[in-house]
Enzyme design. Structure first.
Site, PDB file in Angstrom:
ATOM      1  N   ARG A 101       0.880  -1.191   0.000  1.00  0.00           N
ATOM      2  CA  ARG A 101       0.000   0.000   0.000  1.00  0.00           C
ATOM      3  C   ARG A 101       0.905   1.225   0.000  1.00  0.00           C
ATOM      4  NH1 ARG A 101      -5.342   1.374   3.493  1.00  0.00           N
ATOM      5  NH2 ARG A 101      -6.088   0.009   1.835  1.00  0.00           N
ATOM      6  N   HIS A 128      -7.213   0.970  -6.433  1.00  0.00           N
ATOM      7  CA  HIS A 128      -7.385   0.074  -5.268  1.00  0.00           C
ATOM      8  C   HIS A 128      -8.011  -1.232  -5.789  1.00  0.00           C
ATOM      9  CE1 HIS A 128      -7.634  -1.296  -1.299  1.00  0.00           C
ATOM     10  NE2 HIS A 128      -8.567  -0.511  -0.785  1.00  0.00           N
ATOM     11  N   GLN A 131      -9.809  -4.030  -3.640  1.00  0.00           N
ATOM     12  CA  GLN A 131     -11.132  -3.647  -3.149  1.00  0.00           C
ATOM     13  C   GLN A 131     -12.201  -3.963  -4.193  1.00  0.00           C
ATOM     14  OE1 GLN A 131     -11.994  -2.062  -0.004  1.00  0.00           O
ATOM     15  NE2 GLN A 131     -13.963  -2.781  -0.753  1.00  0.00           N
ATOM     16  N   ASP A 224     -17.219   6.852  -1.960  1.00  0.00           N
ATOM     17  CA  ASP A 224     -15.972   6.726  -1.193  1.00  0.00           C
ATOM     18  C   ASP A 224     -15.787   8.037  -0.446  1.00  0.00           C
ATOM     19  OD1 ASP A 224     -13.474   5.875  -0.260  1.00  0.00           O
ATOM     20  OD2 ASP A 224     -12.418   6.462  -2.096  1.00  0.00           O
ATOM     21  N   CYS A 264     -16.257   1.223   0.273  1.00  0.00           N
ATOM     22  CA  CYS A 264     -15.071   0.442   0.642  1.00  0.00           C
ATOM     23  C   CYS A 264     -14.729   0.559   2.119  1.00  0.00           C
ATOM     24  CB  CYS A 264     -13.886   0.832  -0.234  1.00  0.00           C
ATOM     25  SG  CYS A 264     -13.334   2.541  -0.004  1.00  0.00           S
ATOM     26  N   ARG A 292     -13.103  -8.882   1.265  1.00  0.00           N
ATOM     27  CA  ARG A 292     -11.691  -8.580   1.025  1.00  0.00           C
ATOM     28  C   ARG A 292     -10.854  -9.829   1.273  1.00  0.00           C
ATOM     29  NH1 ARG A 292      -9.762  -3.386   1.366  1.00  0.00           N
ATOM     30  NH2 ARG A 292      -7.853  -4.390   0.621  1.00  0.00           N
TER      31      ARG A 292
HETATM   32  N1  NVA Z   1      -9.899   6.750  -1.474  1.00  0.00           N
HETATM   33  C1  NVA Z   1      -9.583   6.261  -0.147  1.00  0.00           C
HETATM   34  C2  NVA Z   1      -9.798   4.785  -0.058  1.00  0.00           C
HETATM   35  C3  NVA Z   1      -9.585   4.216   1.330  1.00  0.00           C
HETATM   36  C4  NVA Z   1      -9.727   2.732   1.379  1.00  0.00           C
HETATM   37  C5  NVA Z   1      -8.157   6.625   0.202  1.00  0.00           C
HETATM   38  O1  NVA Z   1      -7.274   6.496  -0.675  1.00  0.00           O
HETATM   39  O2  NVA Z   1      -7.905   7.049   1.323  1.00  0.00           O
HETATM   40  N1   CP Z   2     -11.152  -0.360   2.290  1.00  0.00           N
HETATM   41  C1   CP Z   2      -9.914  -0.369   2.758  1.00  0.00           C
HETATM   42  O1   CP Z   2      -8.933  -0.523   2.025  1.00  0.00           O
HETATM   43  O2   CP Z   2      -9.822  -0.233   4.110  1.00  0.00           O
HETATM   44  P1   CP Z   2      -8.484   0.016   4.935  1.00  0.00           P
HETATM   45  O3   CP Z   2      -7.965   1.369   4.576  1.00  0.00           O
HETATM   46  O4   CP Z   2      -8.920  -0.075   6.380  1.00  0.00           O
HETATM   47  O5   CP Z   2      -7.485  -1.054   4.590  1.00  0.00           O
END
Ligand code: NVA
Ligand code: CP
Length: 307
Positions: A101, A128, A131, A224, A264, A292
């Site tokens: 990540r 992502h 997801q 989101d 998500c 997930r």
């Molecule tokens: N768009 C959000 C998704 C979190 C799972 C982010 O990147 O923070």
């Molecule tokens: N949806 C998702 O990726 O959640 P986290 O940021 O908690 O991993």
């Protein structure tokens, strides 16, 4: 050749279907596949915070017989000291997969180019894709077939989730509508990829700024956060920019009867979604969160088998 999963269209339509079918099997028989038995180690690296991704990969790798090595990059040399390429060469000597990540999609590509083990995008600024596999599994469970359904994404249409819905849902044979304010629509290069893919898949793509038009008759409505990780300084401004795109009861009433709501998570009730919608009868967000685990286990098995 090693296969990686850095963006949603790294799996072809038939490959995506294989992964989703395997996820269904693993959901009913969690320990039936043990490709990491030994145990082999899979590294899961976080440059950003996480609950679901961290837990689902840790549990999933253990279920597959492996050992999850969770690395917070701030405690590693990756945090601004050692290059991605050198890190990739070290990791491949010791682990069977790298799950990362991070911020930069280019960084993920560099990691994948520099290593012989599968690399999985566990969220970048651009995509992502793990997801979306979970979302597709969830939609399939509740609606049966994916092909021919229409999904509407509402809100910050320039973020990772918007890009991933675009590519991942078209791959699944779904029609995709993406609604966001001017200046916050998907990046042109990803739109071009999406339109070419949609042409091959025979599905419709709609991009625009009118939330009411976008949601008419949709089978699935998704949103989101308006403030993604790394954008915290813009919070107040963003909350006013996206206010017309809130998924509330009035908006959901214009979707198809029995439409699903997905998010998500983490969710910010009262901003991108109302409490009534996310905690209401059309919401499947807890199934989505659980999926997930099953979707990523299937992805790992598939990538390890195709390495
Ligand atoms: N768009 C959000 C998704 C979190 C799972 C982010 O990147 O923070
Ligand atoms: N949806 C998702 O990726 O959640 P986290 O940021 O908690 O991993």
């Amino acid at each position: 050749m090693t296969r990686h999963f850095l963006r949603d269209d790294d799996l072809s339509p038939s490959e995506q279907r294989e992964v989703l079918d395997l996820a269904v099997t693993l959901k009913t028989s969690p320990y039936s596949r043990r490709p990491l038995a030994g145990p082999q180690t899979a590294a899961v690296i976080f440059d950003k915070t996480s609950t679901r991704t961290r837990v689902s990969f840790a549990v999933g790798i253990a279920d597959l017989g492996g050992h999850p090595l969770i690395i917070d990059s701030q405690g590693s040399q990756l945090a601004g000291k050692e290059s991605v390429a050198d890190t990739a060469r070290v990791l491949e000597r010791m682990v069977s997969a790298v799950i990362w990540r991070t911020f930069s999609q280019a960084g993920l590509e560099e990691m994948a180019e520099g290593t012989t083990v599968p690399v999985i995008n566990a969220l970048s600024d651009d995509f992502h894709p793990c997801q979306i596999l979970a979302d597709l599994l969830t939609i399939r469970e509740h609606k049966g077939e994916l092909a021919g359904l229409t999904l509407t994404y509402m809100g910050d249409a320039a973020n990772n989730m918007a890009h991933s819905y675009l590519l991942g849902c078209i791959t699944a044979g779904m029609n995709v509508r993406i609604a966001g304010p001017d200046g916050y629509l998907p990046r042109p290069e990803y739109v071009a990829d999406a339109l070419a893919l949609a042409d091959r898949q025979g599905v419709d793509v709609w991009l625009g700024s009118d939330p009411t038009e976008a949601v008419q008759g949709a089978d699935v409505v998704v949103t989101d956060t308006w403030v993604s990780m790394g954008q915290e300084d813009e919070k107040a401004e963003r909350q006013s920019i996206f206010i017309d795109y809130q998924v509330n009861e009035e908006l959901m009433a214009q979707a198809a009867e029995g439409a699903l709501f997905l998010h998500c998570l983490p969710a910010y009730r009262g901003y991108e979604v109302t409490t009534g919608v996310i905690d209401g009868p059309q919401s499947v967000v807890w199934d989505e969160a659980e999926n997930r685990l099953h979707a990523q286990k299937a992805l790992l098995v598939w990538l390890l088998e195709h390495a």
